[in-house]
Design a protein around this motif. Structure first.
Motif, PDB file in Angstrom:
ATOM      1  N   THR A 196     -11.180   6.051  -3.683  1.00 13.07           N
ATOM      2  CA  THR A 196     -12.292   6.319  -2.469  1.00 13.07           C
ATOM      3  C   THR A 196     -13.346   6.844  -3.796  1.00 13.07           C
ATOM      4  OG1 THR A 196     -11.753   8.534  -2.146  1.00 13.07           O
ATOM      5  CG2 THR A 196     -11.413   6.419  -0.380  1.00 13.07           C
ATOM      6  N   SER A 197     -14.673   6.239  -3.841  1.00 16.11           N
ATOM      7  CA  SER A 197     -15.628   6.375  -4.469  1.00 16.11           C
ATOM      8  C   SER A 197     -16.195   8.717  -4.517  1.00 16.11           C
ATOM      9  CB  SER A 197     -17.003   6.129  -3.941  1.00 16.11           C
ATOM     10  OG  SER A 197     -17.516   6.035  -2.501  1.00 16.11           O
ATOM     11  N   ASN A 198     -15.650   9.090  -3.301  1.00 17.38           N
ATOM     12  CA  ASN A 198     -15.136  10.855  -3.502  1.00 17.38           C
ATOM     13  C   ASN A 198     -14.600  11.447  -4.127  1.00 17.38           C
ATOM     14  OD1 ASN A 198     -14.003   9.830  -1.055  1.00 17.38           O
ATOM     15  ND2 ASN A 198     -15.003  11.009   0.347  1.00 17.38           N
ATOM     16  N   ASN A 199     -13.383  10.812  -4.216  1.00 12.41           N
ATOM     17  CA  ASN A 199     -12.744  10.928  -5.063  1.00 12.41           C
ATOM     18  C   ASN A 199     -11.650  12.291  -4.169  1.00 12.41           C
ATOM     19  OD1 ASN A 199     -12.555   9.925  -7.540  1.00 12.41           O
ATOM     20  ND2 ASN A 199     -13.656  11.357  -8.455  1.00 12.41           N
ATOM     21  N   GLU A 200     -11.400  11.333  -2.910  1.00 18.55           N
ATOM     22  CA  GLU A 200     -10.903  12.344  -1.589  1.00 18.55           C
ATOM     23  C   GLU A 200      -9.653  11.338  -1.502  1.00 18.55           C
ATOM     24  OE1 GLU A 200     -12.915  13.302   1.473  1.00 18.55           O
ATOM     25  OE2 GLU A 200     -14.590  14.932   0.419  1.00 18.55           O
ATOM     26  N   LYS A 201      -9.299  10.283  -1.677  1.00 22.75           N
ATOM     27  CA  LYS A 201      -7.542   9.312  -1.323  1.00 22.75           C
ATOM     28  C   LYS A 201      -7.692   8.826  -2.324  1.00 22.75           C
ATOM     29  CE  LYS A 201      -7.960  11.468   2.748  1.00 22.75           C
ATOM     30  NZ  LYS A 201      -7.067  12.171   3.549  1.00 22.75           N
ATOM     31  N   ILE A 202      -6.381   8.383  -2.743  1.00 23.37           N
ATOM     32  CA  ILE A 202      -6.027   7.596  -3.322  1.00 23.37           C
ATOM     33  C   ILE A 202      -5.211   6.159  -2.295  1.00 23.37           C
ATOM     34  CG2 ILE A 202      -4.275   6.438  -4.949  1.00 23.37           C
ATOM     35  CD1 ILE A 202      -4.788   9.480  -6.450  1.00 23.37           C
ATOM     36  N   ALA A 203      -5.797   5.208  -2.186  1.00 20.09           N
ATOM     37  CA  ALA A 203      -4.845   4.268  -1.737  1.00 20.09           C
ATOM     38  C   ALA A 203      -3.711   3.167  -2.596  1.00 20.09           C
ATOM     39  CB  ALA A 203      -5.567   3.412  -0.650  1.00 20.09           C
ATOM     40  N   ALA A 204      -2.737   2.997  -2.046  1.00 19.81           N
ATOM     41  CA  ALA A 204      -1.866   2.540  -3.354  1.00 19.81           C
ATOM     42  C   ALA A 204      -0.824   1.475  -2.190  1.00 19.81           C
ATOM     43  CB  ALA A 204      -0.834   2.727  -4.084  1.00 19.81           C
ATOM     44  N   ILE A 205      -0.568   0.394  -2.148  1.00 22.02           N
ATOM     45  CA  ILE A 205       0.606  -1.243  -2.021  1.00 22.02           C
ATOM     46  C   ILE A 205       1.863  -1.185  -2.524  1.00 22.02           C
ATOM     47  CG2 ILE A 205       1.189  -3.097  -1.234  1.00 22.02           C
ATOM     48  CD1 ILE A 205      -2.042  -2.549   0.147  1.00 22.02           C
ATOM     49  N   SER A 206       2.393  -1.049  -2.721  1.00 20.58           N
ATOM     50  CA  SER A 206       4.118  -0.953  -3.292  1.00 20.58           C
ATOM     51  C   SER A 206       4.625  -2.458  -2.969  1.00 20.58           C
ATOM     52  CB  SER A 206       5.276  -0.248  -3.321  1.00 20.58           C
ATOM     53  OG  SER A 206       5.626   0.381  -2.280  1.00 20.58           O
ATOM     54  N   ASP A 207       5.429  -2.448  -3.701  1.00 19.30           N
ATOM     55  CA  ASP A 207       6.057  -3.663  -3.650  1.00 19.30           C
ATOM     56  C   ASP A 207       7.571  -4.140  -1.948  1.00 19.30           C
ATOM     57  OD1 ASP A 207       8.540  -2.386  -4.208  1.00 19.30           O
ATOM     58  OD2 ASP A 207       8.704  -3.917  -6.355  1.00 19.30           O
ATOM     59  N   ASP A 208       7.657  -2.784  -1.126  1.00 16.41           N
ATOM     60  CA  ASP A 208       8.095  -2.713  -0.347  1.00 16.41           C
ATOM     61  C   ASP A 208       7.043  -3.461   1.041  1.00 16.41           C
ATOM     62  OD1 ASP A 208       6.240  -1.015  -0.145  1.00 16.41           O
ATOM     63  OD2 ASP A 208       8.090   1.303  -0.032  1.00 16.41           O
ATOM     64  N   TYR A 209       5.957  -3.270   0.516  1.00 14.82           N
ATOM     65  CA  TYR A 209       4.632  -3.512   1.653  1.00 14.82           C
ATOM     66  C   TYR A 209       3.793  -2.888   2.293  1.00 14.82           C
ATOM     67  CZ  TYR A 209       6.616  -8.236  -0.517  1.00 14.82           C
ATOM     68  OH  TYR A 209       6.850  -9.353  -1.105  1.00 14.82           O
ATOM     69  N   CYS A 210       3.916  -1.747   1.928  1.00 18.09           N
ATOM     70  CA  CYS A 210       3.793  -0.783   2.752  1.00 18.09           C
ATOM     71  C   CYS A 210       2.682  -0.240   1.779  1.00 18.09           C
ATOM     72  CB  CYS A 210       4.580   0.652   2.342  1.00 18.09           C
ATOM     73  SG  CYS A 210       6.201   0.737   3.914  1.00 18.09           S
ATOM     74  N   LEU A 211       1.731   0.345   2.976  1.00 20.17           N
ATOM     75  CA  LEU A 211       0.464   1.087   2.948  1.00 20.17           C
ATOM     76  C   LEU A 211       0.630   2.375   2.541  1.00 20.17           C
ATOM     77  CD1 LEU A 211      -2.429   1.022   1.779  1.00 20.17           C
ATOM     78  CD2 LEU A 211      -3.238   0.886   4.227  1.00 20.17           C
ATOM     79  N   ARG A 212       0.225   3.123   1.199  1.00 22.56           N
ATOM     80  CA  ARG A 212       0.650   4.439   1.635  1.00 22.56           C
ATOM     81  C   ARG A 212      -0.841   5.492   1.256  1.00 22.56           C
ATOM     82  NH1 ARG A 212       5.218   2.190  -0.935  1.00 22.56           N
ATOM     83  NH2 ARG A 212       6.942   3.429  -0.127  1.00 22.56           N
ATOM     84  N   ILE A 213      -1.325   5.972   1.355  1.00 25.01           N
ATOM     85  CA  ILE A 213      -2.704   6.827   1.274  1.00 25.01           C
ATOM     86  C   ILE A 213      -2.156   8.275   1.373  1.00 25.01           C
ATOM     87  CG2 ILE A 213      -5.303   7.825   1.938  1.00 25.01           C
ATOM     88  CD1 ILE A 213      -4.915   5.885   3.226  1.00 25.01           C
TER      89      ILE A 213
END
Length: 256
Positions: A196-213
């Motif tokens: 996020t532009s405010n550097n508060e959150k990281i969002a990632a998707i891995s090859d298990d197709y899950c979204l993590r924040i």
């Protein structure tokens, strides 16, 4: 949970979802989609790259273009005149990524074999060698550099046990040259990453197709999607940091 379905092409739909009952503005969606769309050609190129151009981005609020080539050089172009105003002699290896931050007019270049360098975009000075920082650069905001790394774990003392996947997101304080924090994913490799532009959150998707924040400051995992969803990658995060655009099985989903 309301859903607004908008057709953008014959085979692509945008699903807009908000748990608070609000709809996502079309302008916010288009902003992210436009920023994620690859540019097909360079309008001003007088042929000074000896090798093929594989990186293209903008600088100084869109008034300049930056190109990187297989020759290991980065060039800064004036969009209005088409002139090459500066050349950065980065590495003899092919460039893999160039990250620009508008806040401090800095640039990070990355090439093969882990070579990373920090540049002053206005003056053209090389400020630091960041090759000691582990991982592949993904995002740079002028203060923190976000890198990712996928690897395999081999069990030396248990040969019957198969090797396992793992990945890590590293956050570095560039000025200090030290790791600020890290986020690990077990049994999976990273496919896509956004901050996020405010550097508060990281969002990632891995090859298990899950979204993590994750929350960057606390390091806590604040959200993980259920196994029923199969997300392919992250297209982007809207400027207000409220929604994430995700691609999954031929469609784009927007999640709050």
């Amino acid at each position: 949970m309301p859903k607004v379905r908008k057709k953008t092409s014959k085979d692509l739909s945008v699903y807009i979802t908000s748990p608070k009952g609000t709809s996502l503005s079309a302008q916010a969606v288009s902003t992210v989609l436009e920023s994620s769309s690859p540019l097909s050609h360079l309008t001003h190129d007088v042929g000074f790259h000896k090798e093929r151009i594989n990186i293209l981005t903008t600088a100084f609020d869109g008034t300049h273009l930056i190109t990187g080539g297989f020759d290991g050089k980065v060039r800064l172009w004036d969009v209005a005149t088409g002139e090459c105003v500066r050349v950065f002699f980065c590495q003899k290896y092919s460039l893999s990524r160039v990250l620009i931050t508008p806040k401090r007019n800095r640039m990070i270049t990355a090439s093969q074999f882990g070579c990373k360098e920090l540049w002053d975009l206005k003056k053209g000075d090389r400020l630091a060698d960041l090759s000691h920082l582990q991982g592949e650069p993904v995002f740079y905001d002028g203060t923190y550099l976000f890198c990712r790394e996928n690897f395999f774990r081999v069990h030396l003392f248990d040969k019957k046990r198969p090797e396992s996947k793992a990945s890590e997101i590293m956050v570095y304080d560039v000025d200090a040259g030290k790791k600020f924090s890290s986020f690990k994913i077990e049994e999976s490799h990273l496919r896509s990453l956004a901050v996020t532009s405010n550097n508060e959150k990281i969002a990632a998707i891995s090859d298990d197709y899950c979204l993590r924040i994750w929350d960057i400051r606390s390091g806590k995992l604040s959200y993980r999607s259920s196994k029923g969803f199969k997300f392919q990658d992250i297209i982007g995060i809207t400027p207000d940091n409220r929604f994430i655009l995700l691609r999954s099985s031929g469609r784009i989903e927007v999640r709050a």
